[in-house]
Design an enzyme around this catalytic site. Structure first.
Site, PDB file in Angstrom:
ATOM      1  N   THR A  90       0.854  -1.192   0.000  1.00 47.62           N
ATOM      2  CA  THR A  90       0.000   0.000   0.000  1.00 47.62           C
ATOM      3  C   THR A  90       0.891   1.243   0.000  1.00 47.62           C
ATOM      4  OG1 THR A  90      -0.171   0.225   2.419  1.00 47.62           O
ATOM      5  CG2 THR A  90      -1.766  -1.247   1.342  1.00 47.62           C
ATOM      6  N   GLY A  91       0.401   2.292  -0.624  1.00 47.42           N
ATOM      7  CA  GLY A  91       1.160   3.550  -0.652  1.00 47.42           C
ATOM      8  C   GLY A  91       2.503   3.387  -1.332  1.00 47.42           C
ATOM      9  N   ALA A  92       2.523   2.709  -2.466  1.00 48.23           N
ATOM     10  CA  ALA A  92       3.789   2.472  -3.175  1.00 48.23           C
ATOM     11  C   ALA A  92       4.091   3.559  -4.195  1.00 48.23           C
ATOM     12  CB  ALA A  92       3.758   1.095  -3.836  1.00 48.23           C
ATOM     13  N   SER A  94       5.203   6.554  -3.470  1.00 47.47           N
ATOM     14  CA  SER A  94       6.322   7.411  -3.075  1.00 47.47           C
ATOM     15  C   SER A  94       7.068   6.807  -1.901  1.00 47.47           C
ATOM     16  CB  SER A  94       5.827   8.815  -2.710  1.00 47.47           C
ATOM     17  OG  SER A  94       5.140   8.811  -1.487  1.00 47.47           O
ATOM     18  N   GLY A  95       8.175   7.453  -1.543  1.00 48.73           N
ATOM     19  CA  GLY A  95       8.918   7.131  -0.330  1.00 48.73           C
ATOM     20  C   GLY A  95       9.265   5.664  -0.150  1.00 48.73           C
ATOM     21  N   TYR A 272      -0.963  10.729  14.548  1.00 46.23           N
ATOM     22  CA  TYR A 272      -0.084   9.873  13.721  1.00 46.23           C
ATOM     23  C   TYR A 272       0.637   8.850  14.603  1.00 46.23           C
ATOM     24  CZ  TYR A 272       4.042   8.400  11.111  1.00 46.23           C
ATOM     25  OH  TYR A 272       5.023   7.640  10.520  1.00 46.23           O
TER      26      TYR A 272
HETATM   27  P1  NDP Z   1       5.248   8.973   1.893  1.00 43.61           P
HETATM   28  O1  NDP Z   1       4.360  10.122   2.150  1.00 43.61           O
HETATM   29  O2  NDP Z   1       6.352   9.127   0.934  1.00 43.61           O
HETATM   30  O3  NDP Z   1       4.404   7.710   1.477  1.00 43.61           O
HETATM   31  C1  NDP Z   1       3.138   7.478   1.991  1.00 43.61           C
HETATM   32  C2  NDP Z   1       2.315   6.767   0.963  1.00 43.61           C
HETATM   33  O4  NDP Z   1       1.017   6.561   1.526  1.00 43.61           O
HETATM   34  C3  NDP Z   1       2.120   7.584  -0.310  1.00 43.61           C
HETATM   35  O5  NDP Z   1       2.254   6.700  -1.404  1.00 43.61           O
HETATM   36  C4  NDP Z   1       0.696   8.071  -0.188  1.00 43.61           C
HETATM   37  O6  NDP Z   1       0.033   8.240  -1.428  1.00 43.61           O
HETATM   38  C5  NDP Z   1       0.074   6.888   0.538  1.00 43.61           C
HETATM   39  N1  NDP Z   1      -1.222   7.224   1.101  1.00 43.61           N
HETATM   40  C6  NDP Z   1      -1.552   8.228   1.917  1.00 43.61           C
HETATM   41  N2  NDP Z   1      -2.860   8.223   2.139  1.00 43.61           N
HETATM   42  C7  NDP Z   1      -3.395   7.196   1.466  1.00 43.61           C
HETATM   43  C8  NDP Z   1      -4.694   6.691   1.286  1.00 43.61           C
HETATM   44  N3  NDP Z   1      -5.753   7.276   1.828  1.00 43.61           N
HETATM   45  N4  NDP Z   1      -4.879   5.599   0.504  1.00 43.61           N
HETATM   46  C9  NDP Z   1      -3.825   5.009  -0.089  1.00 43.61           C
HETATM   47  N5  NDP Z   1      -2.565   5.459   0.018  1.00 43.61           N
HETATM   48  C10 NDP Z   1      -2.358   6.539   0.791  1.00 43.61           C
HETATM   49  O7  NDP Z   1       5.820   8.576   3.354  1.00 43.61           O
HETATM   50  P2  NDP Z   1       6.842   7.437   3.810  1.00 43.61           P
HETATM   51  O8  NDP Z   1       7.329   6.678   2.666  1.00 43.61           O
HETATM   52  O9  NDP Z   1       7.798   8.084   4.715  1.00 43.61           O
HETATM   53  O10 NDP Z   1       5.910   6.536   4.719  1.00 43.61           O
HETATM   54  C11 NDP Z   1       5.712   5.181   4.462  1.00 43.61           C
HETATM   55  C12 NDP Z   1       5.578   4.446   5.790  1.00 43.61           C
HETATM   56  O11 NDP Z   1       6.785   4.547   6.529  1.00 43.61           O
HETATM   57  C13 NDP Z   1       4.474   4.986   6.702  1.00 43.61           C
HETATM   58  O12 NDP Z   1       3.790   3.894   7.289  1.00 43.61           O
HETATM   59  C14 NDP Z   1       5.246   5.738   7.759  1.00 43.61           C
HETATM   60  O13 NDP Z   1       4.538   5.778   8.965  1.00 43.61           O
HETATM   61  C15 NDP Z   1       6.472   4.875   7.871  1.00 43.61           C
HETATM   62  N6  NDP Z   1       7.635   5.496   8.469  1.00 43.61           N
HETATM   63  C16 NDP Z   1       8.240   6.560   7.870  1.00 43.61           C
HETATM   64  C17 NDP Z   1       9.355   7.115   8.461  1.00 43.61           C
HETATM   65  C18 NDP Z   1      10.052   8.271   7.857  1.00 43.61           C
HETATM   66  O14 NDP Z   1      11.019   8.719   8.485  1.00 43.61           O
HETATM   67  N7  NDP Z   1       9.637   8.807   6.709  1.00 43.61           N
HETATM   68  C19 NDP Z   1       9.923   6.564   9.688  1.00 43.61           C
HETATM   69  C20 NDP Z   1       9.185   5.448  10.214  1.00 43.61           C
HETATM   70  C21 NDP Z   1       8.117   4.919   9.615  1.00 43.61           C
HETATM   71  P3  NDP Z   1       0.237   9.553  -2.343  1.00 43.61           P
HETATM   72  O15 NDP Z   1       1.520   9.342  -3.049  1.00 43.61           O
HETATM   73  O16 NDP Z   1      -0.953   9.509  -3.244  1.00 43.61           O
HETATM   74  O17 NDP Z   1       0.249  10.696  -1.423  1.00 43.61           O
HETATM   75 MG1  PMR Z   2      12.705  12.895  15.756  1.00 43.01          MG
HETATM   76  C1  PMR Z   2      17.816   9.412  17.901  1.00 43.01           C
HETATM   77  C2  PMR Z   2      17.017  10.326  17.892  1.00 43.01           C
HETATM   78  C3  PMR Z   2      15.897  10.501  16.988  1.00 43.01           C
HETATM   79  C4  PMR Z   2      15.398   9.691  15.983  1.00 43.01           C
HETATM   80  C5  PMR Z   2      15.930   8.353  15.512  1.00 43.01           C
HETATM   81  C6  PMR Z   2      14.255  10.347  15.442  1.00 43.01           C
HETATM   82  C7  PMR Z   2      13.457   9.828  14.432  1.00 43.01           C
HETATM   83  N1  PMR Z   2      14.102  11.543  16.099  1.00 43.01           N
HETATM   84  C8  PMR Z   2      15.099  11.658  17.069  1.00 43.01           C
HETATM   85  C9  PMR Z   2      15.299  12.688  17.957  1.00 43.01           C
HETATM   86  C10 PMR Z   2      14.596  13.871  17.971  1.00 43.01           C
HETATM   87  N2  PMR Z   2      13.568  14.166  17.143  1.00 43.01           N
HETATM   88  C11 PMR Z   2      14.854  14.967  18.871  1.00 43.01           C
HETATM   89  C12 PMR Z   2      15.918  15.001  19.916  1.00 43.01           C
HETATM   90  C13 PMR Z   2      13.943  15.937  18.581  1.00 43.01           C
HETATM   91  C14 PMR Z   2      13.736  17.274  19.236  1.00 43.01           C
HETATM   92  C15 PMR Z   2      14.675  18.261  18.806  1.00 43.01           C
HETATM   93  C16 PMR Z   2      13.137  15.423  17.483  1.00 43.01           C
HETATM   94  C17 PMR Z   2      12.110  16.126  16.885  1.00 43.01           C
HETATM   95  C18 PMR Z   2      11.281  15.594  15.876  1.00 43.01           C
HETATM   96  C19 PMR Z   2      10.146  16.214  15.263  1.00 43.01           C
HETATM   97  C20 PMR Z   2       9.606  17.560  15.512  1.00 43.01           C
HETATM   98  N3  PMR Z   2      11.430  14.310  15.341  1.00 43.01           N
HETATM   99  C21 PMR Z   2      10.441  14.156  14.468  1.00 43.01           C
HETATM  100  C22 PMR Z   2       9.651  15.281  14.399  1.00 43.01           C
HETATM  101  C23 PMR Z   2       8.614  15.022  13.443  1.00 43.01           C
HETATM  102  O1  PMR Z   2       7.727  15.767  13.083  1.00 43.01           O
HETATM  103  C24 PMR Z   2       8.765  13.602  12.956  1.00 43.01           C
HETATM  104  C25 PMR Z   2       7.602  12.838  13.508  1.00 43.01           C
HETATM  105  O2  PMR Z   2       7.425  12.675  14.678  1.00 43.01           O
HETATM  106  O3  PMR Z   2       6.781  12.346  12.619  1.00 43.01           O
HETATM  107  C26 PMR Z   2       5.712  11.620  13.210  1.00 43.01           C
HETATM  108  C27 PMR Z   2      10.039  13.133  13.637  1.00 43.01           C
HETATM  109  C28 PMR Z   2      10.749  11.957  13.560  1.00 43.01           C
HETATM  110  N4  PMR Z   2      11.877  11.686  14.300  1.00 43.01           N
HETATM  111  C29 PMR Z   2      12.342  10.457  13.953  1.00 43.01           C
HETATM  112  C30 PMR Z   2      11.493   9.914  12.959  1.00 43.01           C
HETATM  113  C31 PMR Z   2      11.686   8.570  12.312  1.00 43.01           C
HETATM  114  C32 PMR Z   2      10.521  10.838  12.730  1.00 43.01           C
HETATM  115  C33 PMR Z   2       9.460  10.687  11.701  1.00 43.01           C
HETATM  116  C34 PMR Z   2       8.658   9.770  11.294  1.00 43.01           C
HETATM  117  C35 PMR Z   2       7.888   8.677  11.903  1.00 43.01           C
HETATM  118  O4  PMR Z   2       7.911   8.301  13.037  1.00 43.01           O
HETATM  119  O5  PMR Z   2       7.240   8.110  11.116  1.00 43.01           O
END
Ligand code: NDP
Ligand code: PMR
Length: 397
Positions: A90-92, A94-95, A272
């Site tokens: 799902t969601g393939a 992007s990303g 989220y």
């Molecule tokens: P992206 O935004 O690049 O990818 C998300 C995908 O989800 C897109 O393809 C988007 O579609 C799709 N999507 C959103 N809403 C819907 C919907 N209603 N129906 C079908 N598809 C939908 O983000 P990521 O690649 O970063 O996220 C992928 C996964 O990785 C998520 O589960 C996220 O929680 C997880 N993740 C991401 C991290 C990160 O650091 N980025 C860290 C940890 C986990 P469209 O292209 O049309 O918008």
């Molecule tokens: Mg975060 C080791 C420390 C670490 C890691 C691995 C992440 C991952 N983050 C870390 C630390 C911190 N972050 C610290 C110290 C801060 C405060 C300065 C911080 C802040 C921050 C914000 C505001 N981080 C974020 C946000 C987001 O908006 C992102 C988020 O929470 O999305 C839900 C995010 C993230 N940090 C990560 C990862 C993987 C995210 C994003 C995505 C996710 O969980 O899917």
């Protein structure tokens, strides 16, 4: 308790056992530390014949206690590995989803069904990523509509492809939203899409996975570090907390119930993170209910911080500019989309990653390990309740 952060977090941060954090986060803030408000960050920071009961969703294993002669067995196994695996992601478009689709399709061993809400975007993305066209197809799926989820399952079944692996990857993140938005059925959008849409999809497709003759069938639900309060990242406010599920039980509609699972005020970032906790709990409940009878592997993972993806599209521009270098040079939690895609592809296809009920992570040498979930994300009673409430909401109970 082993801390996730110990492996993923840079030496510059020391993570206290109970990460203590008290910072305010408004949409004007960056990295959870507000410029305009005082922020205090106090944390240096048997497989034979099986029957599937659709009504109860239970699988009855009818296994005859006979031993298959070794020779026959390995001949069968060889036959099974001949065909390409068939995986829905799902969601393939992007990303992480796109990078995983590319990695699997390029191996030549997989046909990827890209389940996407925007067909054209997905087609363009697949083409520009150079995914071999014989190894993918695109099917429409909007997880923010339960009708669309059901339609997708019908369409997929009509395609007569087997289902060997399902990857629940799509997600939305609305950190700056002041008001909740809602799915077609009126659930708050992040939990509605990331959790409830995937919950219905995976419950329905379990039957298809169970029919597959592929050697290793898997259901993978992408989780995250930020939903795990046993990590530094999971302690950045607002923290995930499902509370007593009163909002979820009320239908998350923001009218006669809160739009938040715990019944609190709407907060897009928390919604989220809560949805990710639901994803990780759902994986464990699937494992508990179905692994033994079906042999299907249920797994979740944190692929690393893929700071460049579309997930942050709704964040303020300054965040999007500074988040990748912050993760690269300060936390060192950054991974490229390509690397993250390879990690998720491993969880789909590596023979060494067949253990069920596991939350995978990778260390700084990019080696996978079984990680520990936070107390809430591994709470068996909560997992059961989330499952039961969710099945009512999506019309399965
Ligand atoms: P992206 O935004 O690049 O990818 C998300 C995908 O989800 C897109 O393809 C988007 O579609 C799709 N999507 C959103 N809403 C819907 C919907 N209603 N129906 C079908 N598809 C939908 O983000 P990521 O690649 O970063 O996220 C992928 C996964 O990785 C998520 O589960 C996220 O929680 C997880 N993740 C991401 C991290 C990160 O650091 N980025 C860290 C940890 C986990 P469209 O292209 O049309 O918008
Ligand atoms: Mg975060 C080791 C420390 C670490 C890691 C691995 C992440 C991952 N983050 C870390 C630390 C911190 N972050 C610290 C110290 C801060 C405060 C300065 C911080 C802040 C921050 C914000 C505001 N981080 C974020 C946000 C987001 O908006 C992102 C988020 O929470 O999305 C839900 C995010 C993230 N940090 C990560 C990862 C993987 C995210 C994003 C995505 C996710 O969980 O899917």
């Amino acid at each position: 308790m082993a801390l996730q952060a110990a492996a993923l977090v840079p030496s510059a941060f020391s993570v206290p056992k109970e990460g203590k954090c008290n910072a305010s986060f408004k949409d004007s803030s960056l990295f959870g530390v507000s410029f305009s408000e005082k922020a205090e960050f106090n944390s240096a920071v048997l497989r034979s014949k099986r029957e599937f009961d659709l009504r109860t969703g239970s699988v009855r294993a009818q296994t005859t206690a006979t031993t298959t002669p070794e020779v026959t067995k390995s001949a069968q196994e060889r036959k099974k590995t001949l065909r390409k695996g068939s995986v829905i992601i799902t969601g393939a478009s992007s990303g992480l989803g796109l990078a995983t689709a590319k990695s699997l399709a390029e191996s030549g061993k997989w046909h990827v069904i890209m389940a996407c809400r925007d067909f054209l975007k997905a087609e363009r993305a697949a083409k520009s990523a150079g995914i071999p066209k014989e190894n993918y197809s695109i099917m429409h799926l909007d997880l923010a509509s339960l009708d669309s989820v059901r339609q997708f399952v019908d369409n997929f079944r009509r395609s007569e492809r087997p289902l060997d692996v399902l990857v629940c990857n799509a997600a939305v993140y609305q950190p700056t939203a002041k008001e909740p938005s809602f799915t077609a059925e009126g659930f708050e959008l992040s939990v509605g899409t990331n959790h409830l849409g995937h919950f219905l999809l995976s419950r329905l497709l379990l039957e298809d996975l169970n029919k597959s003759d592929y050697p290793s069938r898997r259901l993978i639900i992408v989780g995250s570090i930020t939903g795990n309060a046993n990590t530094l990242a999971g302690n950045v406010p607002p923290k995930a907390n499902l509370g007593d599920l009163r909002g979820l039980s009320g239908g998350l509609n923001g009218l006669n119930s809160s739009a938040m699972i715990d019944g609190g005020e709407f907060d897009g970032a928390k919604a989220y993170k809560d949805s990710k906790v639901c994803n990780m709990l759902t994986m464990q409940e699937f494992h508990k209910r179905y692994h033994e009878d079906t042999g299907i592997t249920f797994a979740s993972l944190y692929p690393g911080c893929i700071a460049t993806t579309g997930l942050f599209r709704e964040h303020i521009p300054l965040f999007r500019l500074l988040f990748p270098p912050f993760q690269k040079y300060i936390t060192k939690g950054y991974v490229s989309e390509e690397e993250a895609g390879k990690r998720l592809a491993q969880v789909v296809s590596e023979p060494s990653l067949t253990k069920s009920g596991v939350y995978w992570s990778w260390n700084k040498d990019s080696a996978s390990f079984e990680n520990q979930l936070s107390q809430e994300a591994s709470d068996a009673e909560k997992a059961r309740k989330v499952w039961e409430v969710s099945e009512k909401l999506v019309g399965l109970a």
